[in-house]
Design a protein around this motif. Structure first.
Motif, PDB file in Angstrom:
ATOM      1  N   ARG A   1      -2.106   1.157  -4.559  1.00  0.00           N
ATOM      2  CA  ARG A   1      -1.625  -0.344  -4.056  1.00  0.00           C
ATOM      3  C   ARG A   1      -0.862  -0.770  -5.308  1.00  0.00           C
ATOM      4  NH1 ARG A   1      -2.966  -2.413  -8.634  1.00  0.00           N
ATOM      5  NH2 ARG A   1      -5.186  -2.432  -9.255  1.00  0.00           N
TER       6      ARG A   1
ATOM      7  N   ILE B   1       1.021  -0.872   0.006  1.00  0.00           N
ATOM      8  CA  ILE B   1      -0.062  -0.183   0.091  1.00  0.00           C
ATOM      9  C   ILE B   1       0.908   1.375  -0.154  1.00  0.00           C
ATOM     10  CG2 ILE B   1      -1.676   1.310   1.177  1.00  0.00           C
ATOM     11  CD1 ILE B   1      -2.751  -1.235   2.368  1.00  0.00           C
TER      12      ILE B   1
ATOM     13  N   ALA C   1      -7.415   4.507  -0.058  1.00  0.00           N
ATOM     14  CA  ALA C   1      -7.344   3.555   1.052  1.00  0.00           C
ATOM     15  C   ALA C   1      -8.421   4.057   2.033  1.00  0.00           C
ATOM     16  CB  ALA C   1      -6.015   3.889   1.827  1.00  0.00           C
TER      17      ALA C   1
END
Length: 379
Positions: A150, A45, A91
């Protein structure tokens, strides 16, 4: 002037350095044994702005590393190499208390002034959260950060090495050793060929940097940490949509890649170091924890368990730059679990240094010489 440059290590740092060196017209040879590479086992991430770490130099590195992806992907695309290994999908940060999410929310807004890439920041509840990630359960609220991304490290390095090859780099899947002369000039020794004299060498061997330099009389302050990642694949009719990545409080993250691919992990096993065997006693609890958030994963068999070794220094600080006592030799290590965030930028900067250019970041803030010590004479 065309230089003959060797890059030792084909992970995210070495692959990026190789791509930019070859793209600049240098004669590049990449050497990687293919064993235990952290990047090949990693999916990460890219959302460094929420960290509580107080190290400002580390934060600058990862923040600029996250922003560097725009240049990297644009350069690859302009050269005809597009990749879906990276996506800025947003996110979701899950917290156990509203106070925790509010604290992270406020930190994100404060840092967004210097890092606009953070994007939209909002605490989502109820139907808003359901709309952002329909399969998510057992979460009443979450913090959404629009700039979160990502990346699949294995796929990205594959693309980078293909691009480097396109510009003339040669890729060698073999274990090498190093030799130096009295003037500190390095040669690469391969199992079958004669020593290769070089104009510059980049050591991007990660956790294996100590083993590479020890025969030359160096002690390297780097240790290995085992990491295991589970990749799940659902059937071909799975939802092709890419949802935000999920960052719960705790050890694991969840990375939906779309088309039924989800990565879960990764473990942080200090006591296992360089062990590369999959361990169900570690991965099974990771899967169980993931299923509390995404219950549909219970019906999905693990398609791939990736195991790699991260590199850490004793104070958890990454380092890169010139190696003391060696001419035109540059190294990087100690990136730890933020390797996919800072690795491409560090690889690019090493490529610049190897060509005699200046680094856009102050390398004195990340000195390789602080962790690489010449302690014995070479026999």
């Amino acid at each position: 002037m065309n230089k003959k440059i060797a890059v030792i290590g084909g992970g995210i740092v070495g692959a990026t350095a190789s791509y930019y060196l070859a793209r600049s017209g240098q004669s590049v040879s990449v050497f990687d044994s293919g064993t235990g590479q952290a990047t090949a086992a990693a999916a990460g991430i890219i959302c460094p702005w929420l960290s509580r770490r107080r190290n400002k130099k580390w934060y600058r590195l990862v923040s600029e590393g996250a922003a560097f992806y725009d240049k990297l992907l644009a350069d690859l695309a302009s050269d005809g190499f597009k990749t879906d290994a990276y996506a800025r999908c947003g996110a979701l940060i899950l917290g156990q208390t509203p106070d925790y999410l509010q604290e992270v929310h406020d930190r994100a807004l404060e840092r967004r002034e210097q890092a606009p890439l953070i994007g939209d920041v909002a605490i989502l509840k109820g139907s808003e959260l359901k709309q952002a990630f329909p399969p998510l359960t057992n979460a009443e609220q979450a913090l959404y950060v629009g700039g979160g991304a990502r990346v699949d490290g294995r796929e990205l390095t594959k693309t980078l090495l293909q691009a480097a090859s396109h510009f003339g780099a040669t890729i060698h899947n073999e274990t090498i050793s190093l030799a130096k002369d009295n003037d500190g000039n390095l040669s690469v020794l391969t199992p079958d060929g004669p020593p290769q004299r070089l104009d510059a060498v980049i050591l991007a061997a990660g956790a294996w940097l100590p083993q590479l330099l020890q025969p030359l009389g160096y002690t390297v302050d780097v240790r290995g940490q085992k990491g295991q990642l589970v990749v799940l694949h659902q059937d071909e009719d799975s939802d092709p949509q890419t949802y935000p990545v999920i960052m719960p409080q705790g050890e694991i993250d969840l990375l939906p890649f779309g088309n039924g691919k989800t990565a879960i992990g990764a473990s942080h096993e200090n006591d296992k170091g360089y062990d590369l065997e999959p361990d169900a006693s570690v991965t099974d609890p990771m899967l169980e924890q993931a299923c509390t958030w995404l219950p549909h994963l219970k019906e999905t068999a693990a398609a791939d368990i990736r195991v790699g070794t991260r590199a850490y220094t004793s104070d958890f600080s990454p380092c890169f730059g010139g190696v003391p006592g060696l001419q035109n030799c540059f190294a990087a290590s100690g990136l730890g679990s933020s390797g996919l965030t800072s690795g491409p930028l560090i690889g690019y900067l090493l490529a610049e240094l190897a060509q005699g250019k200046e680094s856009s970041l102050p390398i004195e803030d990340y000195p390789a010489a602080a962790y690489i010590k010449l302690t014995a004479r070479q026999n």
